[in-house]
Design a protein around this motif. Structure first.
Motif, PDB file in Angstrom:
ATOM      1  N   ILE A  62      23.139 -10.001 -14.157  1.00  0.00           N
ATOM      2  CA  ILE A  62      21.893  -9.839 -13.405  1.00  0.00           C
ATOM      3  C   ILE A  62      22.016 -10.351 -11.977  1.00  0.00           C
ATOM      4  CG2 ILE A  62      19.489 -10.637 -13.250  1.00  0.00           C
ATOM      5  CD1 ILE A  62      19.463 -10.546 -16.357  1.00  0.00           C
ATOM      6  N   THR A  63      22.656 -11.505 -11.792  1.00  0.00           N
ATOM      7  CA  THR A  63      22.712 -12.129 -10.467  1.00  0.00           C
ATOM      8  C   THR A  63      23.923 -11.703  -9.654  1.00  0.00           C
ATOM      9  OG1 THR A  63      23.955 -14.076 -11.217  1.00  0.00           O
ATOM     10  CG2 THR A  63      21.532 -14.184 -11.346  1.00  0.00           C
ATOM     11  N   GLY A  64      24.981 -11.281 -10.326  1.00  0.00           N
ATOM     12  CA  GLY A  64      26.223 -10.948  -9.632  1.00  0.00           C
ATOM     13  C   GLY A  64      27.110 -12.158  -9.387  1.00  0.00           C
ATOM     14  N   ALA A  65      26.672 -13.342  -9.786  1.00  0.00           N
ATOM     15  CA  ALA A  65      27.443 -14.571  -9.584  1.00  0.00           C
ATOM     16  C   ALA A  65      28.440 -14.768 -10.715  1.00  0.00           C
ATOM     17  CB  ALA A  65      26.499 -15.778  -9.523  1.00  0.00           C
ATOM     18  N   ILE A  82      29.201 -22.187 -10.183  1.00  0.00           N
ATOM     19  CA  ILE A  82      28.683 -20.874  -9.790  1.00  0.00           C
ATOM     20  C   ILE A  82      29.409 -20.420  -8.538  1.00  0.00           C
ATOM     21  CG2 ILE A  82      26.631 -19.573  -9.125  1.00  0.00           C
ATOM     22  CD1 ILE A  82      24.981 -21.937 -10.310  1.00  0.00           C
ATOM     23  N   GLY A  83      29.912 -19.205  -8.556  1.00  0.00           N
ATOM     24  CA  GLY A  83      30.567 -18.650  -7.380  1.00  0.00           C
ATOM     25  C   GLY A  83      29.903 -17.367  -6.951  1.00  0.00           C
ATOM     26  N   GLU A  88      23.268 -14.795  -4.665  1.00  0.00           N
ATOM     27  CA  GLU A  88      23.745 -14.802  -6.060  1.00  0.00           C
ATOM     28  C   GLU A  88      23.722 -16.214  -6.634  1.00  0.00           C
ATOM     29  OE1 GLU A  88      26.870 -11.041  -5.669  1.00  0.00           O
ATOM     30  OE2 GLU A  88      27.607 -13.090  -5.452  1.00  0.00           O
ATOM     31  N   ARG A  89      24.194 -17.179  -5.844  1.00  0.00           N
ATOM     32  CA  ARG A  89      24.225 -18.568  -6.324  1.00  0.00           C
ATOM     33  C   ARG A  89      22.817 -19.113  -6.533  1.00  0.00           C
ATOM     34  NH1 ARG A  89      27.374 -22.338  -2.787  1.00  0.00           N
ATOM     35  NH2 ARG A  89      26.802 -21.033  -1.040  1.00  0.00           N
TER      36      ARG A  89
END
Length: 147
Positions: A62-65, A82-83, A88-89
């Motif tokens: 969902i976030t792309g992170a 988290i990257g 995204e973060r």
């Protein structure tokens, strides 16, 4: 891609380092305005990981992170690494906060605004929740797939 690789590196390092939580507690997150890493102490890692990593995978999708929880399951303190981009973060961290502060399906804090672009809030009466969620979360999973 570099931030994603850094997340994976922390995960691999945890297999050879028994003091990963101590190491991560001394590291600082990258500035919020650049693509990089965010390190967050996690009280309820299991809620953010889910059965067989399903929740963690959903958060990442969902976030792309990139999201990992280096260290052992029984470590007293776990860290979420988290990257990704700043957005995204922020969204990933907000989802983790939401999951950790939810008790028995109820979240009583202010909904994180970072999640507005990736969420739809629906208010329903308490007595309807069980039917909406469905057995084994079947109905809610189907709704999520549709959206």
């Amino acid at each position: 891609a570099r931030a994603c690789m850094a997340v994976k590196t922390y995960l691999l390092s945890a297999k050879n380092c028994s003091a990963m939580a101590d190491l991560l507690s001394r590291k600082r997150s990258d500035p919020c305005e650049v693509t990089g890493l965010t390190l967050i102490p996690v009280e309820h890692a299991g809620r953010c990981i889910g059965s067989k990593g399903t929740v963690k995978a959903k958060i990442s999708r969902i976030t792309g992170a990139a999201l990992e929880f280096p260290g052992e399951r029984d470590d007293p303190v776990r860290y979420g690494v988290i990257g990704g981009t700043p957005t995204e973060r922020a969204q990933c961290a907000a989802m983790m906060e939401l999951l950790q502060k939810t008790e028995k399906g109820v979240y009583s804090d202010e909904f994180p605004t970072a999640l507005d672009p990736v969420s739809v809030r629906v208010m329903v009466p308490q007595h309807a929740v069980k039917e909406i969620v469905g057995p084994g979360r079947m109905n809610l999973n189907a709704l999520e797939e549709e959206l």
